[in-house]
Motif scaffolding. Structure first.
Motif, PDB file in Angstrom:
ATOM      1  N   ASN A 178       0.837  -1.211   0.000  1.00 23.60           N
ATOM      2  CA  ASN A 178       0.000   0.000   0.000  1.00 23.60           C
ATOM      3  C   ASN A 178       0.871   1.261   0.000  1.00 23.60           C
ATOM      4  OD1 ASN A 178       0.792   0.467   2.643  1.00 23.60           O
ATOM      5  ND2 ASN A 178      -1.097  -0.277   3.567  1.00 23.60           N
ATOM      6  N   SER A 228      -5.325  -7.379   0.473  1.00 26.00           N
ATOM      7  CA  SER A 228      -6.229  -6.805  -0.538  1.00 26.00           C
ATOM      8  C   SER A 228      -6.529  -5.359  -0.154  1.00 26.00           C
ATOM      9  CB  SER A 228      -7.537  -7.601  -0.576  1.00 26.00           C
ATOM     10  OG  SER A 228      -8.186  -7.485   0.669  1.00 26.00           O
ATOM     11  N   HIS A 229      -7.324  -4.677  -0.956  1.00 32.61           N
ATOM     12  CA  HIS A 229      -7.777  -3.312  -0.669  1.00 32.61           C
ATOM     13  C   HIS A 229      -6.689  -2.428  -0.052  1.00 32.61           C
ATOM     14  CE1 HIS A 229     -11.336  -5.955  -0.593  1.00 32.61           C
ATOM     15  NE2 HIS A 229     -11.914  -4.944  -1.221  1.00 32.61           N
ATOM     16  N   PHE A 247      -4.444   0.532   1.178  1.00 35.22           N
ATOM     17  CA  PHE A 247      -4.628   1.957   1.492  1.00 35.22           C
ATOM     18  C   PHE A 247      -3.849   2.779   0.466  1.00 35.22           C
ATOM     19  CE2 PHE A 247      -2.729   5.662   3.754  1.00 35.22           C
ATOM     20  CZ  PHE A 247      -3.891   6.352   4.042  1.00 35.22           C
ATOM     21  N   THR A 263     -10.090   0.616   3.292  1.00 39.29           N
ATOM     22  CA  THR A 263      -8.840   0.052   2.775  1.00 39.29           C
ATOM     23  C   THR A 263      -7.965  -0.408   3.932  1.00 39.29           C
ATOM     24  OG1 THR A 263      -7.749   2.205   2.736  1.00 39.29           O
ATOM     25  CG2 THR A 263      -8.896   1.531   0.718  1.00 39.29           C
TER      26      THR A 263
END
Lengths: 505, 276
Positions: free
Chosen positions: A4, A12-13, A15, A491
């Motif tokens: 991230n 996953s997802h 930030f 996130t």
């Protein structure tokens, strides 16, 4: 795993930074007009719910370390041999230690919460929860439930005073705990809402509406109201802490934000409360009235309201009984829901209207990322609560802490877990110096030229601390991820790994 | 000019470690009454190690050594000769103990005479003149009242003579006058009143026995901004009149002459030196 924007690897997802979150509204569909809701046998009520394996159930934490509701309900569910429950609790405390047993026997296999401390936190860190837990913010919890990102099958809501039809108040009755801010969203959006109350009467101030409630269960007690005073709710007597509070006030003054109508939030720690007292004296001296104080409320914020130093308190949870009393009697002391407090998609949320917020930290790193989720040993000890919500919303976010506490430096090279990203942090005030984020060059210059405040860089503070404490040994983690640190937009900021078993001590 | 002198027991590692971040202008590391008899040597070792390793920032450091007649005296003075230490607080300061101290103390170090015996009070004229190392007088009200066999009261009438005598000697010999500790550490209002009272007598500073007293002392010693402003006006007007050969004049209905000017000038200097 994906990297991230904080260079942390998440499944996953990822930030991607602090960005404006689009506003959304979610309809409240519930309108239960039944007239025979009152029951007196919790066991029967839970049996009749016909819960299935894998059900999602929720609880609030307004009775804090005095809460009886969660333990009673889980025990009943376990007796029905229902497994794989996902527990959506706004916070978990020491009092919830029986949960450890139900993690082991797989009654509960996933926990989604904003804060977890005590034996349950330790159990998660040791890998006793089967699924990966989620540690989110108070604001995101409200969004998650309202948006049905997570569907609550049954919300069990401890209510200090409930009418037979379910109109409920938190500030009345023998177990009064004040605001029911975190429970309101559950009540509005859960498929089934079961109110547990030890005081059946028509409340004067309704926080939970009868239309949202399906069943009201009269129980002997919902908890110990004294237990809601579970955090530090008295001003520190430690002179170092008092010094930090005085320096923080001076910094706040110099931001230019403390003017007529300003808004302010501080926590319930000893230094934060000392700061509330400093703000009291400052308002008195300067004859300035603020607009509102928000957040978790103690008697010290109540004093600010009573002295008319602020027009209003926006209270999402009460930390002590003086706050509970005030909420009941003072019309300017308002209970607000978690969504109105910090809901990231709520256009009118309170945190976005804050001028200054003062928060604590377990760790803050050279990049200004903050950790309030894990301790220096890597074990879960808390969680965001409203940390990342208020930090994102406020115009100026100040972290206060002793530089060295229990022989550990608060400033570290890299925080173990990111709870609040650096973009939202503006300053760190410690006993040995103040670091202002380099994006505030004009303020740094102003403070150096016009005050005696010890302005330093984060690197300088780190060096001072390490000189005193030495560099700590790195902590060993297993590969297994036990929890996710989630940002207020859903996130992932970070992962929390199982602490290697040889480090359990 | 130091406004506050904070006692820190040299046996308390935690307090030593945080002493430099407290508000006090000067720190007195205490090897004497604040340390139990069986911890005297370990406290000195701890202090020595702390002085060697810690950065005490801008604090003026003193060491209260043990009495000259004690077994610890010599080693205490050697410890206080550390380069980071500004000077010593000499307990039971009398002619004999001061002589003993001067023999072993590094000549660059300052001495604050702790006046806490009846003999010490009556020997003030000699103590003030025995050495240029003596830079201040500090009143020890508790021990003094014990020495006189009287009860110590908050009103302080039993130490009234000593308090007045000490400040007068300090002024006469250009020494710092430092008032006795206020022992009721929770009574900040009482402390505030006492600081204002002794400041009105001419005391420069006050001893603190708890860090939370320091802020109260500093607040109480602050000059009223209106008085400060008035003093500035007086000084400015007097110096302007003087260039015109006028030594006495009227300013806003008040007669200004040399003594008024000097008093105003002193107030400004004191406040400017006190403001950190």
């Amino acid at each position: 795993m994906i990297k991230n924007s904080l260079n942390r690897f998440v499944p996953s997802h990822p930030f991607l930074g602090v960005h404006p979150i689009p506003f959304q509204t979610f309809p409240i569909l519930k309108n239960n007009t039944q007239t025979n809701k009152l029951r007196d046998n919790l066991t029967d009520v839970i049996k009749e719910l016909n819960l299935k394996d894998g059900a999602v159930i929720s609880f609030h934490h307004h009775l804090r370390n005095g809460d009886d509701v969660l333990n009673r309900v889980i025990k009943e569910i376990a007796q029905l041999d229902i497994k794989n429950i996902t527990l959506v609790a706004s916070s978990l405390f020491e009092v919830h230690h029986p949960l450890v047993h139900y993690l082991k026997d797989k009654t509960v296999t996933k926990i989604i919460t904003a804060y977890v401390s005590g034996p349950v936190a330790q159990a998660i860190s040791e890998g006793l929860c089967e699924e990966v837990c989620v540690i989110h913010s108070h604001g995101y919890r409200a969004h998650m439930i309202a948006s049905k990102e997570i569907e609550i099958d049954v919300a069990f809501i401890g209510v200090p005073t409930s009418s037979p039809l379910g109109d409920g108040s938190g500030s009345e009755g023998p177990s009064a705990c004040g605001s029911l801010g975190y429970a309101v969203v559950d009540a509005m959006h859960a498929k089934k809402v079961i109110v547990l109350s030890d005081h059946i009467a028509e409340p004067q101030h309704i926080q939970i509406k009868k239309e949202w409630v399906d069943v009201v269960v009269k129980v002997d007690r919902i908890g110990d109201p004294q237990g809601i005073v579970s955090g530090t709710t008295t001003i520190t007597k430690d002179p170092v802490g008092l010094n930090i509070a005085r320096m923080t006030l001076q910094l706040m003054e110099n931001t230019g934000l403390m003017k007529e109508g300003f808004s302010f939030q501080t926590g319930a720690g000893g230094i934060s409360l000392a700061l509330a007292k400093e703000v009291y004296d400052w308002c008195e001296h300067h004859h300035i009235q603020g607009n509102f104080i928000s957040g978790g409320i103690t008697g010290y914020q109540v004093d600010l309201l009573n002295a008319h130093h602020f027009k209003e308190i926006k209270d999402v949870q009460c930390f002590d009984l003086k706050a509970v009393e005030s909420m009941h009697h003072n019309p300017n002391h308002h209970a607000i829901s978690a969504d109105d407090y910090a809901g990231p998609t709520n256009e009118h949320n309170v945190v976005n209207q804050l001028d200054i917020v003062v928060l604590g930290a377990t760790e803050i790193d050279l990049d200004y990322n903050v950790n309030v989720t894990t301790g220096s040993d890597g074990m879960l000890i808390g969680g965001s609560g409203g940390h990342c919500d208020t930090a994102a919303g406020a115009k100026f976010t100040i972290i206060v802490s002793k530089l060295v506490s229990s022989r550990l430096s608060v400033v570290v090279d890299k925080v173990i877990t990111v709870t609040t990203p650096h973009e939202s942090i503006d300053a760190l005030v410690t006993d040995r110096g103040i670091a202002i984020h380099p994006r505030h060059q004009a303020l740094i210059q102003h403070l150096k030229e016009n005050t005696k405040l010890p302005i330093k860089t984060m690197e300088e503070l780190y060096d001072i601390a390490i000189q005193l404490t030495g560099k700590p040994e790195p902590i060993h983690f297993d590969d297994r991820i036990v929890a996710l640190s989630m940002y207020r937009d859903g996130t992932l900021l970070d992962v929390i790994r199982k602490v290697a078993s040889e480090d359990f001590g | 000019m130091n406004r506050s002198y904070l006692f820190i027991p040299a046996s308390n590692a935690g307090m030593i470690l945080s002493s430099m971040v407290l508000d006090a202008d000067a720190i007195i590391f205490d090897l004497e009454d604040g340390v139990a008899l069986n911890q005297k040597i370990s406290a000195r070792t701890l202090l020595q190690h702390s002085l060697d390793t810690l950065d005490f920032l801008d604090k003026t450091l003193y060491v209260r050594i043990n009495n000259a007649s004690s077994d610890f005296f010599l080693e205490d003075v050697i410890c206080a000769n550390h380069p980071k230490v500004h000077g010593v607080v000499l307990p039971k300061a009398e002619i004999k103990s001061l002589e003993a101290c001067l023999k072993v103390l590094d000549p660059s170090k300052t001495i604050l005479c702790l006046i806490e015996s009846a003999l010490g009070v009556i020997q003030l004229p000699q103590l003030c003149q025995m050495s240029s190392q003596v830079k201040g007088l500090l009143l020890g009200g508790e021990d003094l009242s014990a020495d006189c066999g009287v009860e110590r009261t908050q009103a302080g009438h039993e130490i009234d003579y000593a308090r007045k005598s000490l400040v007068m000697h300090a002024k006469a010999f250009k020494l710092m006058a430092i008032d006795t500790p206020f022992v009721n550490i929770e009574d900040h209002q009482g402390l505030r009143e006492e600081v204002k009272y002794v400041a009105s007598m001419g005391y420069d500073a006050k001893v603190a026995i708890n860090p939370r007293q320091v802020h109260v002392i500093h607040e109480a010693l602050k000059v009223d901004p209106l008085k400060f402003k008035e003093a500035k006006m007086i000084v400015e007007a007097f110096e302007k009149h003087r260039t015109q050969g006028i030594g006495v004049f009227n300013l806003n209905g008040k007669m200004i002459d040399e003594p008024v000017y000097l008093k105003a000038k002193h107030l400004i200097e004191k406040e400017e030196r006190r403001t950190p």
